[in-house]
Scaffold this active site. Structure first.
Site, PDB file in Angstrom:
ATOM      1  N   ASP A  64     -16.495  37.509 -49.213  1.00 44.07           N
ATOM      2  CA  ASP A  64     -16.337  38.944 -50.272  1.00 44.07           C
ATOM      3  C   ASP A  64     -16.976  38.616 -51.947  1.00 44.07           C
ATOM      4  OD1 ASP A  64     -16.273  41.419 -50.629  1.00 44.07           O
ATOM      5  OD2 ASP A  64     -14.226  42.095 -49.911  1.00 44.07           O
ATOM      6  N   GLY A  65     -16.604  39.980 -52.972  1.00 42.73           N
ATOM      7  CA  GLY A  65     -16.415  39.675 -54.117  1.00 42.73           C
ATOM      8  C   GLY A  65     -18.162  39.411 -54.954  1.00 42.73           C
ATOM      9  N   GLU A 125      -5.277  31.956 -37.996  1.00 49.15           N
ATOM     10  CA  GLU A 125      -4.583  31.844 -38.646  1.00 49.15           C
ATOM     11  C   GLU A 125      -6.000  32.013 -39.760  1.00 49.15           C
ATOM     12  OE1 GLU A 125      -1.631  30.964 -39.661  1.00 49.15           O
ATOM     13  OE2 GLU A 125      -1.393  30.550 -37.413  1.00 49.15           O
ATOM     14  N   LEU A 144     -23.451  21.304 -36.368  1.00 51.96           N
ATOM     15  CA  LEU A 144     -22.670  22.471 -37.045  1.00 51.96           C
ATOM     16  C   LEU A 144     -23.055  23.483 -36.112  1.00 51.96           C
ATOM     17  CD1 LEU A 144     -21.047  24.119 -38.805  1.00 51.96           C
ATOM     18  CD2 LEU A 144     -22.522  23.812 -40.319  1.00 51.96           C
ATOM     19  N   GLY A 194     -20.789  41.387 -55.655  1.00 49.18           N
ATOM     20  CA  GLY A 194     -20.625  42.906 -57.183  1.00 49.18           C
ATOM     21  C   GLY A 194     -19.835  42.120 -58.379  1.00 49.18           C
ATOM     22  N   ARG A 195     -18.446  41.867 -58.136  1.00 52.59           N
ATOM     23  CA  ARG A 195     -17.387  41.853 -59.037  1.00 52.59           C
ATOM     24  C   ARG A 195     -17.828  40.255 -59.223  1.00 52.59           C
ATOM     25  NH1 ARG A 195     -12.461  42.147 -54.516  1.00 52.59           N
ATOM     26  NH2 ARG A 195     -14.455  42.182 -53.252  1.00 52.59           N
ATOM     27  N   TRP A 196     -17.712  39.414 -59.223  1.00 54.79           N
ATOM     28  CA  TRP A 196     -18.781  38.715 -59.709  1.00 54.79           C
ATOM     29  C   TRP A 196     -20.044  38.645 -61.059  1.00 54.79           C
ATOM     30  CZ3 TRP A 196     -23.097  35.883 -60.490  1.00 54.79           C
ATOM     31  CH2 TRP A 196     -23.142  34.692 -61.182  1.00 54.79           C
ATOM     32  N   SER A 251     -22.256  43.963 -42.704  1.00 55.41           N
ATOM     33  CA  SER A 251     -21.249  44.516 -42.004  1.00 55.41           C
ATOM     34  C   SER A 251     -21.948  45.529 -41.227  1.00 55.41           C
ATOM     35  CB  SER A 251     -19.461  45.078 -42.083  1.00 55.41           C
ATOM     36  OG  SER A 251     -19.903  46.251 -43.348  1.00 55.41           O
ATOM     37  N   ARG A 265      -7.458  42.379 -46.309  1.00 55.82           N
ATOM     38  CA  ARG A 265      -8.316  43.263 -45.179  1.00 55.82           C
ATOM     39  C   ARG A 265      -9.252  42.555 -44.099  1.00 55.82           C
ATOM     40  NH1 ARG A 265      -9.075  45.963 -49.438  1.00 55.82           N
ATOM     41  NH2 ARG A 265     -11.270  46.397 -49.779  1.00 55.82           N
ATOM     42  N   HIS A 288     -25.011  38.693 -55.817  1.00 57.32           N
ATOM     43  CA  HIS A 288     -25.657  38.526 -54.225  1.00 57.32           C
ATOM     44  C   HIS A 288     -26.544  37.347 -54.080  1.00 57.32           C
ATOM     45  CE1 HIS A 288     -23.823  41.985 -52.500  1.00 57.32           C
ATOM     46  NE2 HIS A 288     -24.440  42.826 -52.979  1.00 57.32           N
ATOM     47  N   GLU A 294     -20.725  48.661 -41.461  1.00 52.94           N
ATOM     48  CA  GLU A 294     -20.178  49.763 -42.199  1.00 52.94           C
ATOM     49  C   GLU A 294     -21.498  49.634 -43.748  1.00 52.94           C
ATOM     50  OE1 GLU A 294     -18.079  48.253 -40.443  1.00 52.94           O
ATOM     51  OE2 GLU A 294     -18.059  49.576 -39.535  1.00 52.94           O
TER      52      GLU A 294
HETATM   53  C1  IPE Z   1     -16.828  42.913 -45.681  1.00 50.05           C
HETATM   54  O1  IPE Z   1     -17.172  43.065 -47.293  1.00 50.05           O
HETATM   55  C2  IPE Z   1     -17.634  42.785 -45.369  1.00 50.05           C
HETATM   56  C3  IPE Z   1     -18.737  41.512 -45.398  1.00 50.05           C
HETATM   57  C4  IPE Z   1     -18.455  40.434 -46.158  1.00 50.05           C
HETATM   58  C5  IPE Z   1     -20.082  41.366 -45.154  1.00 50.05           C
HETATM   59  P1  IPE Z   1     -16.648  44.339 -47.566  1.00 50.05           P
HETATM   60  O2  IPE Z   1     -16.817  44.340 -49.493  1.00 50.05           O
HETATM   61  O3  IPE Z   1     -18.072  45.378 -47.405  1.00 50.05           O
HETATM   62  O4  IPE Z   1     -15.838  45.531 -47.318  1.00 50.05           O
HETATM   63  P2  IPE Z   1     -14.563  46.066 -47.881  1.00 50.05           P
HETATM   64  O5  IPE Z   1     -15.906  47.475 -47.660  1.00 50.05           O
HETATM   65  O6  IPE Z   1     -13.994  45.943 -48.968  1.00 50.05           O
HETATM   66  O7  IPE Z   1     -13.725  46.352 -46.645  1.00 50.05           O
HETATM   67  C1  IPE Z   2     -19.875  40.978 -50.452  1.00 53.05           C
HETATM   68  O1  IPE Z   2     -19.394  41.163 -51.844  1.00 53.05           O
HETATM   69  C2  IPE Z   2     -20.949  41.003 -50.190  1.00 53.05           C
HETATM   70  C3  IPE Z   2     -21.530  42.109 -48.901  1.00 53.05           C
HETATM   71  C4  IPE Z   2     -20.378  42.778 -48.719  1.00 53.05           C
HETATM   72  C5  IPE Z   2     -22.716  41.971 -48.423  1.00 53.05           C
HETATM   73  P1  IPE Z   2     -19.763  42.436 -51.811  1.00 53.05           P
HETATM   74  O2  IPE Z   2     -20.695  43.062 -52.236  1.00 53.05           O
HETATM   75  O3  IPE Z   2     -18.641  43.343 -50.461  1.00 53.05           O
HETATM   76  O4  IPE Z   2     -18.877  42.696 -53.252  1.00 53.05           O
HETATM   77  P2  IPE Z   2     -17.345  43.324 -54.270  1.00 53.05           P
HETATM   78  O5  IPE Z   2     -16.921  43.166 -52.963  1.00 53.05           O
HETATM   79  O6  IPE Z   2     -18.307  44.727 -54.426  1.00 53.05           O
HETATM   80  O7  IPE Z   2     -17.484  42.464 -56.070  1.00 53.05           O
HETATM   81 MG    MG Z   3     -17.107  43.768 -50.804  1.00 49.98          MG
END
Ligand code: IPE
Ligand code: IPE
Ligand code: MG
Length: 257
Positions: A32-33, A219, A143, A35-37, A77, A206, A49, A79
């Protein structure tokens, strides 16, 4: 006798210090992260990405280096379809690029690829690439890289329940015979051990519909790094944190994974 007391001393030490955990057999990562990066650098989310894919390559190398047997990465995901169409298209494009560019390398390095998630409804070219990745690497043993794509833990359980209901309806399964093993075998992760360690980057704490059934006793390690910054040192640190944990599985003493 000297020998005896030495043995007793060592045993006592091991007991009081607790068991030093080994390397986790299965590590699952919520990447995750991205987009923020990108946002922090004034770059488009797509660039985050793209850099995230590089972090996946690093994570695979680190997993091999650390002696991990199964690495699961959450790449899209159920979602994530809620995102703007252009971002969904970017993510689909990156998955295709990853398989096309990296499959030969993964194969050469002894990596077996497994895909979990809903296949129905995916574009034909993506479905074909996923199949190719699994078939070409099926015999590899160094792996197992499990890619969770179009994946949702609850949706996976629903598909498993449907499969079991069909088996009951067709007389192949009796309701009384359904146990933990029956359900586990009906999931996409059939044959894959449950994750010992789940890592989530970006500071969010989460689960976001990841491995709902399989993480019952995993864990969790939450780290602040954004996914594109994740490297060998961060991976090793998370494994170190895991090794300091005492897993009891409902009992009173530490148990092996
Ligand atoms: C979880 O990240 C899904 C993946 C890493 C593929 P999201 O960025 O979609 O999760 P939420 O919406 O913050 O819970
Ligand atoms: C994780 O990074 C990649 C996917 C969920 C596909 P995000 O795209 O969720 O990045 P943030 O959470 O918006 O920073
Ligand atoms: Mg995210």
């Amino acid at each position: 006798m000297a020998g005896d007391s030495k043995t007793a001393l060592l045993a006592g030490t091991a007991e009081t210090a607790g068991l030093k955990r080994g390397v986790p057999a299965h590590v699952a990562i919520i990447m995750d992260g991205n987009g923020r990066w990108a946002a922090r650098r004034g770059l488009p989310r797509a660039e985050g990405h793209r850099r995230g894919v590089e972090a996946v390559r690093r994570a695979v190398r680190a997993a091999i280096d650390l002696g991990i047997q199964y690495l699961t990465v959450y790449s899209f995901s159920s979602e994530n379809w809620r995102r703007p169409a252009s971002e969904v298209a970017d993510l689909m494009g990156l998955l295709k690029l990853f398989v096309r560019r990296d499959l030969a390398d993964l194969h050469a390095n002894g990596v077996r690829v497994r895909i979990i998630g809903e296949r129905r409804g995916l574009a034909d070219d993506i479905a074909a690439l996923l199949r190719e990745a699994e078939e070409r690497t099926a015999q590899n043993t160094r792996l197992t890289l499990v890619v969770a794509f179009n994946y949702g833990g609850r949706q996976e359980i629903v598909r498993a329940v449907q499969a079991m209901a069909r088996a009951v309806q067709e007389g192949r399964l009796s309701p009384e015979a359904i146990d933990l093993g029956t359900v586990a075998a009906a999931l996409d992760t059939q044959g894959i051990p449950d994750p010992d360690l789940v890592i989530r980057t970006s500071g969010e704490q989460r689960v976001s519909n990841f491995l709902t059934w399989q993480t019952a006793y995993s864990e969790f390690v939450f780290i602040q790094d954004l996914w594109p910054d994740f490297d060998h040192a961060a991976f090793a640190a998370a494994v170190g944190e895991y090794q300091s944990r005492e897993r009891r599985f409902g009992g009173l003493t530490a148990q092996a994974g």
